[in-house]
Design a protein around this motif. Sequence first.
Motif, PDB file in Angstrom:
ATOM      1  N   ALA A  11     -32.149  35.710  -6.087  1.00  0.00           N
ATOM      2  CA  ALA A  11     -31.364  35.101  -4.973  1.00  0.00           C
ATOM      3  C   ALA A  11     -31.613  33.448  -4.845  1.00  0.00           C
ATOM      4  O   ALA A  11     -30.609  32.764  -4.375  1.00  0.00           O
TER       5      ALA A  11
ATOM      6  N   THR B 210     -31.968  39.970   1.503  1.00  0.00           N
ATOM      7  CA  THR B 210     -33.059  39.261   1.057  1.00  0.00           C
ATOM      8  C   THR B 210     -34.133  39.532   2.061  1.00  0.00           C
ATOM      9  O   THR B 210     -35.313  39.924   1.463  1.00  0.00           O
TER      10      THR B 210
ATOM     11  N   LEU C  26     -35.539  39.312  -5.569  1.00  0.00           N
ATOM     12  CA  LEU C  26     -35.585  38.140  -4.754  1.00  0.00           C
ATOM     13  C   LEU C  26     -35.552  36.874  -5.454  1.00  0.00           C
ATOM     14  O   LEU C  26     -35.000  35.788  -4.890  1.00  0.00           O
TER      15      LEU C  26
END
Length: 589
Positions: A457, A420, A454
């Motif tokens: 996530a 990340t 992202l």
Amino acid sequence: MKPAAQHSKYLSVGKKLFLSYLILLLIPVLAIGYYAYTSSVRSGEEQTSAAVSGTLSQIHDNIAYRMEDIKHISDELYLDQTMQNNLSKYEEGYYSYENMSRYLQPKLTNMLSSMVSNVWLDIYTDNPTVPEVFFARGSEVDPLSAGRDFEIMHMDRLRMLEWYKQLDFPQEIYGQTFVWQQVDNDARFGNISLMRRLINFDEGSKPFGFMRIVTKISDLLQAVDYRKMTDKSVLVVSDWDGNTLFTSAPSTLEATWDSKAAGDEYFVITKPVAGLNWKLSAYIPRSYLKENAVSVRNVYIMMCIMVVAVLILISALFSRYFIRKMTKIIAAIDSFREGDFSKRIHFKSRDEFAQIGDAFNNMGRNMEEMIQNLYVANLQKKEAELEFLQAQINPHFLYNTLSSISRLAKFGQNDKLQKTVFGLAKFYRLSLNDGRILTSITNEVEHCKVYTELQQAKYENRLRVYYEIDPEVLSYTTVKLILQPFIENTLKHAWYGDQINIRITAQKEEQHIAFRIIDDGVGIRPDLLEQIMNPRGVQVGCGIRNVDSRIKLQFGDAYGVSLYSRPGIGTSVTIRIPFYQDPAIMLGA
């Protein structure tokens, strides 16, 4: 940009100038030529008329000379006292015969011999003692057929003749009374007679006799030279009753010559003959006058053709001189119409065209500066909007991403944490793009993938993203940050349940490259969709308008963003850009 279509009946200014010059020059030339032509034709007719009139006067004088010669003989007889006594005095036979043989006959013979014309003399007396001298001939014989001679007869014979009875002789005026007339058989033989009374002045001007001098009409006209007129003219001698006495018409025409009908085809000049009931008529063919007029007309036509040719050349030079300057102006206007404002006009002369050129050049410079300033202003505006958009995206996105990193660190998921953090760094590196507006499609797709990774996530399995990228489009250039705003909008507003699917495609079409972001979310209401796509409407969907405006600003109005959505089914965003490759971008990639 294509020039506006011209009208089918378009007439250029050059042609208008040429026609204007030509008309202005031709009108006076043709007017002067026509006036000169008509004046010359009229002058030719007047000259011909004057020449023929002069010839008729000469002919008249020649006829008058012959007539005067005959009248002179009659004057000698009229005024001779001795002859009057011999003809009027009563004598016995021997004395009368002696007077006749010694005086009268020699006198008359000598008089007739001195005549120019061939004449016949008849003398009538009231004196019965005068011996008669005459020829026994009938009315069927022309008296002039025997040559010049005379007869002396008593008045009783004359008074018996019908023509004398019908003769309307005027009242006697001393020395002036005589008559020219065709009597007896004169008309038959082509003769004419001069007739006078014989007066005895010793007895108070008492008439005692009569004289008649016969001559040929052809002898009177013998000196007529009609050839002094034009070759094709015809001379006609006629009485006032219309009877033709003489004509110079060719023998082939003489039988059919009609003076009255000929007046339609001939120009006629008439002159009366003094002392006779005659008139001289000259018939000039109108075709002859037309021939002269045609020759004059041809000369003027040739002159006019030469003048017109010179005027056409002058008009062409003048119109070309002005149209060259106008052509420069039109070429510059066409360049402006096509978007090239760098065109300038320069004239060497210092006239109105030079003023137009200076004003046009100033206008071009001003427009070029205004467009440049407007373009820079719009570009700065779009860049500011992009920065504002990024400023809106980045803090919120950064906050969410940092929250995800914190959660991963708390639960000890080091692999995901490292991935990340690395994705966040890559996202910002691609977003910044060294401050450039354009980027490669490869970077734009990679930037989109980093963003969605992202976001996953955060949303984990609730978010599913699918990519269908044609490898052939990766070598082209696009405006940066055109995909990510639509994915962000989807994640903000399109959730329809606990899960959402997004499909991102990029492919080549016939005339452009098309990106599509398709979701199965809640969709957009029609009224809201109309507000989003209306640039003058309510400020809704700023990110969508921003992307559309930047693409149009960079590539033109033919490209940009279009939306299609149905509530409850989903939304499809289509982004179109041209086939464009920036060497600097591709080399950096």
